[in-house]
Design an enzyme around this catalytic site. Sequence first.
Site, short mmCIF file in Angstrom:
data_model
loop_
_atom_site.label_atom_id
_atom_site.label_comp_id
_atom_site.label_asym_id
_atom_site.label_seq_id
_atom_site.Cartn_x
_atom_site.Cartn_y
_atom_site.Cartn_z
N ASP A 174 -13.14 62.15 50.36
CA ASP A 174 -12.78 60.71 50.46
C ASP A 174 -12.27 60.93 51.72
O ASP A 174 -11.13 61.73 51.81
CB ASP A 174 -12.15 60.02 49.47
CG ASP A 174 -11.58 58.41 49.85
OD1 ASP A 174 -12.39 57.95 50.54
OD2 ASP A 174 -10.63 58.36 50.16
N PHE A 197 -19.75 60.85 63.41
CA PHE A 197 -20.04 59.04 62.47
C PHE A 197 -18.42 58.86 62.84
O PHE A 197 -17.95 59.67 62.79
CB PHE A 197 -20.31 59.10 61.70
CG PHE A 197 -20.07 60.27 60.91
CD1 PHE A 197 -19.23 59.73 59.31
CD2 PHE A 197 -19.91 61.52 60.71
CE1 PHE A 197 -18.81 61.06 58.99
CE2 PHE A 197 -19.60 62.15 60.07
CZ PHE A 197 -19.22 62.18 59.08
N ASP A 201 -15.07 59.01 65.03
CA ASP A 201 -15.78 60.32 66.01
C ASP A 201 -14.90 60.29 67.66
O ASP A 201 -14.76 60.67 68.12
CB ASP A 201 -16.46 60.97 65.99
CG ASP A 201 -16.28 62.07 64.09
OD1 ASP A 201 -15.12 62.08 63.72
OD2 ASP A 201 -18.31 62.26 64.04
N LYS A 260 -17.19 70.97 65.89
CA LYS A 260 -16.42 69.86 64.90
C LYS A 260 -16.30 70.77 63.34
O LYS A 260 -15.06 70.52 62.71
CB LYS A 260 -17.00 68.67 64.66
CG LYS A 260 -16.89 68.09 63.53
CD LYS A 260 -17.96 66.97 63.60
CE LYS A 260 -16.72 65.76 62.96
NZ LYS A 260 -17.60 64.63 62.84
#
Length: 202
Positions: free
Chosen positions: A73, A158, A161, A181
């Site tokens: 999460d 996504f 970002d 990343k």
Amino acid sequence: MTALLVASRNPKKLAELRRVLDDAGLTALTLRSLADVPPFPEAPETGASFEQNALAKARDGFTATGLATVADDSGLAVAALGGMPGVLSARWCGRHGDDAANTALLLAQLHDVPDDRRDAAFVSACALVWGPAAAQQTVVRGEWAGRIARAPRGDGGFGYDPVFVPAGGTRTAAELTPAQKDAASHRGRALALLVPALRALR
């Protein structure tokens, strides 16, 4: 081969976990997503923290399938908004998973906030549940500090970002390569902390 259920239907999250596992030498773990198992009731994400939501999703997946389950999460915490959107990040605009609308609303809310007060952090909690009766549970947390840009940039990643500029950098998270990343992101950091527990699954 040991199967590991990833409690997500997001292929980019699966790909990110796959890269982390491969880098750690855990190539014997086979990843399955929620799209690969029979549907089961998924509890709503009503926890007050990322950790609570991640653990609830991992427990649901394990209970329904019997497979060791990892769940994430994550979201964005913006200082000028008192830490919001936080656990509401995916549905900030009122619709779940509408990245463009969520980002547009965030930028509108920060329109008058000066550059030196646009601090933010991506947060990810990852939970792993496995073993008889879900007796073994591990929850880890990763954070990625940065600031919110004034307009989206980049085609990668996504969520938020395209408007998140990591601390010390000038490019948004959406302008980084997947390897760049992974090495710095909140989820990459959390998943790296989860590796010792994942090794025990082999």
